[in-house]
Design a protein around this motif. Structure first.
Motif: not given
Lengths: 336, 336
Positions: B9, B11, B15, B71, B73, B113, B308
């Protein structure tokens, strides 16, 4: 020997029927009255008799008949072919699939009429070539069909595609037949446009074609509004702006949610053509997500009143394919 | 030997990574910083190195690794695994699938995401057991995932599920980051709620907890609003009414369109729990179609920050199944 698909579009006044081949070409098309007497108990029998007569008349062999696909004006359990209710026909819960299969001996698929029209437009109309599209039918009410990956989205209780009941007037909306307020149907269906027009002529002090017509006839239709617009009437222009703003934001939000390839606009109101589509595109573009703006297209339906019978034939065809596959598989199983 | 699915996931700040078995149980879970220097060029390499170290540390065999599901963003081409752009990461077009597959030698699936979180909630969270659901993530922004028949609806250009950009304020809405006005994100995300709260305390002349806090800290968060509500603050109640009205009508309209089995509410704001869900249900019921009211359920997400990585693992699993099926079929072909 051509395989024959039977499409049926069951409406409140008349029922359209067609024999269609597996390429989507009409072999025959006709119409019968929908007999609503005695809570609509003659309706299905009339359909069966009419098909049976036509089969004889055209000397079609029983083996040619693949199946029947029928659209009905109410909510349906697609799996079982049970129709929950059709207020327009006087029907309560009705086992449409069971009854028709028993009477005809061929497979029957039943779905809501707006869904069937949508699948028709996908197969042979404005949605040809796409498997991800929405169809909005602007008639007396507003119907909708959502097709994702080639399949109709029915929803957990058959309420998928109830686009007419999307709320687009948040405050002080009109009350809808469904009991809520501000539904799209109250402002963008034929009857909704008529109501907005009557409200507008009553309020305005300006001169207007629409006002003249209303004073003469004491009625205004959606067609009147577009006719007046065509003649340059200012008030009609304002009404169309309002209608397309409400419809535009609803379609824009559907776009942001599903980013379909096409949104197909059908039904009687769509006969207005570009006079509807141009302002609608304006508001759609204003309200939808940037990526959707450049990838989701608004288009007019092309099948008109044939969408229902063509969609019905498509359902009969895909269901027939499915049945044949099962038969084929059990055939293979028997062999091994 | 357990098969290992890798969920990632990615971010803007950190992460999240996890090794998960095919039943959805965590084998290991960890987090690394997302290094955004030099237009984010180290991000993918850091992920590869971190996975590789963990594989060594846990003595996992190469054959155990089924695949990576990640995923990101931003908008993604799901078919090719190309990421169009991730503003938060400093990325332009990035071949995430290609790069990760080249560096790791195992299959990689890439998706947005919010879509991955939705599929995680479907597999192991609040959506367990359903294949037709919507997931709304109320974070700094608003993300969404639409799952129909077990598959994520990506849309024709990857903009499926952009629920944050549904317009729910028709007139005089705030301008959204996307350039439009009145998007749901401007009023129902954490930052949207904060903005509504600040606007409200500036306008009001009444005494209020929120006003006190704002005068002290010169800032108000979404959490402040729900904290004040908990303490019985009138102004906070009005703000929450407003927020849930806008969110409620958007979800109601999604309900009327798709009639999903569940709408799952996740993200930071959903931590408010019933204080959010109760008024939201009220407005959802007011605005949605009657059949949807009794069949579509609003529920809170249950996986929190794990959605996620769990969703990523699910994508790796289904993709892995798909690959194995192809291999199996060619194996059969070779035999015959």
């Amino acid at each position: 020997m051509t395989n024959v698909l039977i499409g049926v579009d069951l409406g409140g006044t008349s029922t359209k029927l067609a024999f269609i081949d597996e390429n989507g070409h009409f072999l025959n098309k006709w119409e019968i009255e929908t007999d609503k007497r005695d809570s609509g108990k003659y309706i299905l029998l009339n359909i069966v008799n009419s098909i049976s007569e036509k089969v004889k008349e055209l000397k079609i062999e029983r083996e040619q008949l693949i199946g029947i696909g029928i659209g009905v004006p109410g909510p349906v359990n697609f799996e079982t072919g049970l129709v929950y209710q059709c207020v327009n026909l006087g029907w309560g819960e009705t086992q449409v699939k069971e009854i028709l299969e028993k009477e005809t001996g061929i497979p029957v698929v039943v779905d809501n009429d707006a869904n069937v029209a949508a699948i028709g437009e996908m197969w042979k109309g404005a949605g040809k070539g796409t498997k991800n599209m929405i169809c909005v039918t602007l008639g007396t009410g507003i119907g909708g069909g959502v097709i994702m990956d080639g399949n109709i989205v029915h929803g957990v209780k058959g309420a998928g595609g109830e686009i007419g009941h999307i709320v687009s007037v948040m405050n002080d909306g009109f009350t809808c037949n469904c009991g809520k307020k501000g539904c799209l149907e109250t402002v963008a269906s034929a009857s909704g446009i008529s109501r907005l027009a009557i409200e507008a002529v009553r309020k305005t002090k300006r001169d207007s074609k629409l006002k003249e017509w209303y004073e003469k006839r004491n009625q205004l239709t959606a067609k009147d509004v577009f006719d007046a617009l065509h003649e340059g009437d200012q008030l009609a222009e304002e009404i169309v702006e309002n209608v397309t703003k409400y419809l535009g934001v609803a379609l824009a939000n559907i776009g942001s949610l599903l980013n379909p390839e096409k949104i197909v606009i059908g039904g009687g109101v769509s006969a207005a053509g570009n006079a509807l589509l141009a302002p609608l595109n304006h508001y759609f573009n204003q309200y939808t997500f940037s990526t959707v703006r450049i990838s989701t297209m608004l288009v007019l339906a092309t099948l008109g009143n044939d969408a229902g019978v063509i969609g019905g034939a498509y359902l009969a065809k895909t269901y027939g394919d499915h049945i044949r596959k099962i038969k084929h598989n059990s055939y293979i199983k028997e062999l091994t």
